[in-house]
Design an enzyme around this catalytic site. Structure first.
Site, PDB file in Angstrom:
ATOM      1  N   LEU A  33       1.057  -1.325  -0.041  1.00 48.79           N
ATOM      2  CA  LEU A  33       0.319  -0.116  -0.068  1.00 48.79           C
ATOM      3  C   LEU A  33       0.711   1.255   0.036  1.00 48.79           C
ATOM      4  O   LEU A  33       1.907   1.642   0.754  1.00 48.79           O
ATOM      5  CB  LEU A  33      -0.961  -0.212   0.708  1.00 48.79           C
ATOM      6  CG  LEU A  33      -1.870  -1.038   1.670  1.00 48.79           C
ATOM      7  CD1 LEU A  33      -2.800  -0.693   2.960  1.00 48.79           C
ATOM      8  CD2 LEU A  33      -3.350  -0.593  -0.172  1.00 48.79           C
ATOM      9  N   ASP A  34       0.626   2.201  -1.047  1.00 45.92           N
ATOM     10  CA  ASP A  34       1.189   3.594  -0.617  1.00 45.92           C
ATOM     11  C   ASP A  34       1.483   3.618   0.506  1.00 45.92           C
ATOM     12  O   ASP A  34       0.810   3.631   1.603  1.00 45.92           O
ATOM     13  CB  ASP A  34       0.816   4.363  -1.349  1.00 45.92           C
ATOM     14  CG  ASP A  34       0.501   4.061  -3.188  1.00 45.92           C
ATOM     15  OD1 ASP A  34       1.533   3.240  -3.521  1.00 45.92           O
ATOM     16  OD2 ASP A  34       0.036   4.784  -3.957  1.00 45.92           O
ATOM     17  N   ARG A  35       2.775   5.004   0.672  1.00 44.99           N
ATOM     18  CA  ARG A  35       3.023   5.479   2.039  1.00 44.99           C
ATOM     19  C   ARG A  35       1.478   6.345   2.509  1.00 44.99           C
ATOM     20  O   ARG A  35       1.478   6.096   3.820  1.00 44.99           O
ATOM     21  CB  ARG A  35       4.293   5.848   2.040  1.00 44.99           C
ATOM     22  CG  ARG A  35       5.049   7.171   3.210  1.00 44.99           C
ATOM     23  CD  ARG A  35       6.306   7.829   3.118  1.00 44.99           C
ATOM     24  NE  ARG A  35       5.902   7.559   4.761  1.00 44.99           N
ATOM     25  CZ  ARG A  35       8.129   7.632   4.328  1.00 44.99           C
ATOM     26  NH1 ARG A  35       8.718   7.673   4.246  1.00 44.99           N
ATOM     27  NH2 ARG A  35       8.168   7.409   5.856  1.00 44.99           N
TER      28      ARG A  35
END
Length: 137
Positions: free
Chosen positions: A61-63
């Site tokens: 998952l993106d930051r």
């Protein structure tokens, strides 16, 4: 350990964890601690494992995004999990918090993405720009 309250599911093969917004899924050039680092530490402490702990990262998952991350605790589980994700046997649901209700409840979203390597950030543009890549949801 703080991570204990964020474990959603755990067995001998898999572990599901609530990733908080701002945490990295996997390491990058920033060197910041990742959710996978925290999960490895949790397993090391809970099961009193000396040495290296195996933890397979099948997706990320993106930051800036929060959500459930599913990790494999064995290489065989990682192989099967990766295959299930590739064959879309696992259904993913994405939710967004918005200021105003969208006009349409469903549809297609198209942006043009450009990665800023030095900052480890990706920016979205409404129109094609130099060195952007089209992205559709």
């Amino acid at each position: 350990m703080i991570l204990h309250s964020r474990i959603l599911y755990e067995d001998n093969h898999l572990i599901a964890v609530n990733k908080l917004a701002g945490e990295l899924s996997q390491g990058d050039e920033t060197g910041d601690v990742t959710i996978s680092d925290l999960v490895k530490q949790y397993i090391r402490e809970k099961y009193v494992k000396p040495g290296k702990v195996f933890l397979g990262v099948a997706h990320r998952l993106d930051r800036p995004v929060s959500g459930v991350m599913l990790f494999a605790r064995t290489s065989k589980a990682l192989e099967r999990l990766t295959e299930m994700l590739r064959e879309r046997k696992i259904e993913k649901t994405y939710w967004a918090v918005v200021k105003n209700k969208p006009k349409e409840l469903s549809g297609e979203l198209v942006h043009h993405l450009k990665r800023e390597k030095g900052k480890n950030v990706t920016k979205a543009f409404q129109t094609r720009q130099k060195e952007t890549k089209e992205s559709q949801l």
